[in-house]
Motif scaffolding. Structure first.
Motif, PDB file in Angstrom:
ATOM      1  N   GLY A   1      49.322  40.181  27.752  1.00 34.57           N
ATOM      2  CA  GLY A   1      48.761  40.271  28.626  1.00 34.57           C
ATOM      3  C   GLY A   1      47.997  39.677  27.774  1.00 34.57           C
ATOM      4  O   GLY A   1      46.924  38.571  27.643  1.00 34.57           O
TER       5      GLY A   1
ATOM      6  N   VAL B   1      47.143  27.183  26.827  1.00 36.18           N
ATOM      7  CA  VAL B   1      46.925  28.536  27.759  1.00 36.18           C
ATOM      8  C   VAL B   1      48.732  28.018  28.869  1.00 36.18           C
ATOM      9  O   VAL B   1      49.073  29.802  29.206  1.00 36.18           O
ATOM     10  CB  VAL B   1      45.489  28.438  28.723  1.00 36.18           C
ATOM     11  CG1 VAL B   1      45.598  29.063  29.875  1.00 36.18           C
ATOM     12  CG2 VAL B   1      44.056  27.785  28.377  1.00 36.18           C
TER      13      VAL B   1
ATOM     14  N   LEU C   1      50.957  31.770  29.887  1.00 37.45           N
ATOM     15  CA  LEU C   1      50.667  32.190  31.227  1.00 37.45           C
ATOM     16  C   LEU C   1      52.430  31.924  30.968  1.00 37.45           C
ATOM     17  O   LEU C   1      53.118  33.127  31.819  1.00 37.45           O
ATOM     18  CB  LEU C   1      50.172  31.241  32.224  1.00 37.45           C
ATOM     19  CG  LEU C   1      48.692  32.143  32.454  1.00 37.45           C
ATOM     20  CD1 LEU C   1      48.013  30.463  33.322  1.00 37.45           C
ATOM     21  CD2 LEU C   1      48.669  33.230  33.511  1.00 37.45           C
TER      22      LEU C   1
ATOM     23  N   ALA D   1      53.957  35.179  29.674  1.00 38.79           N
ATOM     24  CA  ALA D   1      53.212  36.480  30.693  1.00 38.79           C
ATOM     25  C   ALA D   1      53.472  36.113  31.943  1.00 38.79           C
ATOM     26  O   ALA D   1      54.483  37.168  32.781  1.00 38.79           O
ATOM     27  CB  ALA D   1      51.868  36.168  30.222  1.00 38.79           C
TER      28      ALA D   1
ATOM     29  N   ARG E   1      43.339  35.655  27.168  1.00 39.13           N
ATOM     30  CA  ARG E   1      43.762  36.807  28.357  1.00 39.13           C
ATOM     31  C   ARG E   1      44.889  36.914  29.403  1.00 39.13           C
ATOM     32  O   ARG E   1      43.663  35.202  29.890  1.00 39.13           O
ATOM     33  CB  ARG E   1      42.603  38.460  28.325  1.00 39.13           C
ATOM     34  CG  ARG E   1      42.259  38.140  26.982  1.00 39.13           C
ATOM     35  CD  ARG E   1      40.931  39.079  27.459  1.00 39.13           C
ATOM     36  NE  ARG E   1      40.093  39.444  26.051  1.00 39.13           N
ATOM     37  CZ  ARG E   1      38.932  39.279  25.647  1.00 39.13           C
ATOM     38  NH1 ARG E   1      38.584  38.343  26.571  1.00 39.13           N
ATOM     39  NH2 ARG E   1      38.496  39.067  24.501  1.00 39.13           N
ATOM     40  N   THR E   2      45.706  36.992  29.631  1.00 42.60           N
ATOM     41  CA  THR E   2      46.356  36.972  31.233  1.00 42.60           C
ATOM     42  C   THR E   2      46.437  37.616  31.939  1.00 42.60           C
ATOM     43  O   THR E   2      47.039  38.930  30.899  1.00 42.60           O
ATOM     44  CB  THR E   2      47.024  36.257  30.627  1.00 42.60           C
ATOM     45  OG1 THR E   2      48.824  37.142  30.258  1.00 42.60           O
ATOM     46  CG2 THR E   2      47.718  35.084  29.750  1.00 42.60           C
ATOM     47  N   GLU E   3      46.701  37.823  32.828  1.00 39.40           N
ATOM     48  CA  GLU E   3      46.922  38.814  34.177  1.00 39.40           C
ATOM     49  C   GLU E   3      47.969  38.187  35.969  1.00 39.40           C
ATOM     50  O   GLU E   3      47.663  36.466  35.421  1.00 39.40           O
ATOM     51  CB  GLU E   3      45.022  38.811  34.432  1.00 39.40           C
ATOM     52  CG  GLU E   3      45.634  40.000  36.281  1.00 39.40           C
ATOM     53  CD  GLU E   3      43.779  40.408  36.629  1.00 39.40           C
ATOM     54  OE1 GLU E   3      44.311  40.840  37.434  1.00 39.40           O
ATOM     55  OE2 GLU E   3      42.838  39.755  36.325  1.00 39.40           O
ATOM     56  N   THR E   4      48.887  39.282  35.541  1.00 43.72           N
ATOM     57  CA  THR E   4      50.085  38.540  36.587  1.00 43.72           C
ATOM     58  C   THR E   4      49.264  39.108  37.360  1.00 43.72           C
ATOM     59  O   THR E   4      48.758  40.232  38.058  1.00 43.72           O
ATOM     60  CB  THR E   4      50.949  39.421  36.740  1.00 43.72           C
ATOM     61  OG1 THR E   4      51.788  38.724  35.534  1.00 43.72           O
ATOM     62  CG2 THR E   4      52.081  38.627  37.868  1.00 43.72           C
TER      63      THR E   4
ATOM     64  N   GLY F   1      49.416  33.665  38.476  1.00 38.71           N
ATOM     65  CA  GLY F   1      48.582  34.576  37.456  1.00 38.71           C
ATOM     66  C   GLY F   1      47.661  33.344  36.460  1.00 38.71           C
ATOM     67  O   GLY F   1      46.942  32.578  37.119  1.00 38.71           O
ATOM     68  N   GLN F   2      46.663  34.545  36.461  1.00 37.26           N
ATOM     69  CA  GLN F   2      45.568  34.134  35.884  1.00 37.26           C
ATOM     70  C   GLN F   2      44.897  33.851  34.433  1.00 37.26           C
ATOM     71  O   GLN F   2      45.562  34.599  33.449  1.00 37.26           O
ATOM     72  CB  GLN F   2      43.704  34.183  36.493  1.00 37.26           C
ATOM     73  CG  GLN F   2      43.974  35.658  36.004  1.00 37.26           C
ATOM     74  CD  GLN F   2      42.162  36.293  37.119  1.00 37.26           C
ATOM     75  OE1 GLN F   2      42.025  35.290  38.134  1.00 37.26           O
ATOM     76  NE2 GLN F   2      42.091  37.242  37.302  1.00 37.26           N
ATOM     77  N   ALA F   3      44.035  33.373  33.378  1.00 41.63           N
ATOM     78  CA  ALA F   3      43.880  33.062  32.062  1.00 41.63           C
ATOM     79  C   ALA F   3      42.502  33.168  31.966  1.00 41.63           C
ATOM     80  O   ALA F   3      41.974  32.214  32.571  1.00 41.63           O
ATOM     81  CB  ALA F   3      45.159  32.556  31.281  1.00 41.63           C
TER      82      ALA F   3
END
Length: 289
Positions: A31, A56, A60, A63, A88-91, A101-103
């Motif tokens: 991530g 970005v 993603l 990720a 920094r990524t988040e599923t 996802g967001q980043a």
């Protein structure tokens, strides 16, 4: 069909081109990705927003379980500088057809203070799995043949210099419709329109990731409205509709409303097979004086 007669002759390939090298991210841990933002994609004093979105977007794609951006929205919080950055990524959710996802992309001041540059929310899928069913009233923009359009190299030397950096122009193959070039001659039309043939200078064909660049790579429509100077993006949303066919793209951007110092830009990107492959809307700030 698109006129490809004067497309770039150098043929870089997807995965082995300047765009791919300059958007490549290195995974530090799950991530978290590192990248060195290239100065080659700057305009005036900041890194181009479409390039940042592609950076970005690549993180993603790595990720998330799906690789193609379907819709991606970015809020640009502060101007990005060439140099090191962290993504920094988040599923958020995964499903059979779509994953979300967001980043966040951040850089660091000389004293170590972290500064967030942009924040993104996106849904990814598989463009090749979509049904081949198109029902649309949209039509490709009518552009003159490539040899009747103009790029940065066609301007007189005294008109090529702009305050700050224009390095991104060397990365692009851009041929503007002369009907949207009045601003370059000191005679803006007053219409919020910009149209151009678009590609990468090294001849790399477009893919879903480079479409995120294409929607934000033309001169601002504000120029044809008689304004000048930097037009920073506040928010940009891109919808990728199909994997583009090889060959030049056609990009058309329109603005219908400038009020309170802000304007919208609606972009359409068409491929050489006359398919609408991407759409976008952005809110940007215009300098009124």
């Amino acid at each position: 069909m698109a006129d490809t007669a004067a497309a770039p002759t150098t043929r870089a390939t997807v995965g082995d081109s300047e765009f791919d090298r300059d958007t490549a991210v290195t995974q530090r841990e799950p991530g978290v990705y590192d990248i060195d933002l290239s100065a080659g994609w700057t305009i005036v004093s900041a890194v181009n927003g479409g390039y940042l979105l592609a950076v970005v977007g690549r993180a993603l794609a790595h990720a998330l379980p799906h690789s193609d951006p379907f819709t991606i929205s970015a809020h640009y919080l502060t101007a990005s500088d060439p140099g090191p950055a962290v993504i920094r990524t988040e599923t958020v959710r995964t499903g059979r057809g779509l994953s979300t996802g967001q980043a966040s992309l951040v850089q660091f001041e000389a004293d170590g203070t972290e500064v967030e540059r942009l924040r993104v929310l996106a849904s990814y899928g598989d463009l090749d799995a979509l049904p081949d069913d198109v029902r649309t009233t949209a039509k490709p923009p009518e552009l003159p043949p490539v040899d009747q359009c103009f790029g940065a190299d066609d301007a007189p030397p005294e008109q090529r210099a702009v305050p700050g950096s224009s390095a991104i122009a060397d990365r692009l193959w851009l041929k503007l419709d002369p009907a949207t070039l009045g601003w370059a001659l000191g005679q803006p039309s007053g219409k919020g329109e910009m149209r151009a043939w678009f590609g990468l200078a090294d001849g790399r064909d477009a893919d879903p990731l480079s479409l995120l660049l294409a929607v934000d790579a033309l001169p601002p429509t504000a120029f044809e409205m008689g304004l000048s100077g930097w037009v920073p993006t506040i928010e940009l949303t891109v919808h990728v509709r199909a994997r583009p066919a090889p060959g030049p793209l056609r990009v058309a951007i329109t603005t219908r409303n400038l009020a309170g110092g802000f304007l919208e830009e609606d972009a359409e990107v068409w491929d050489s097979a006359d398919r609408l492959v991407a759409q976008s809307r952005q809110l940007a700030r215009a300098r009124l004086r």
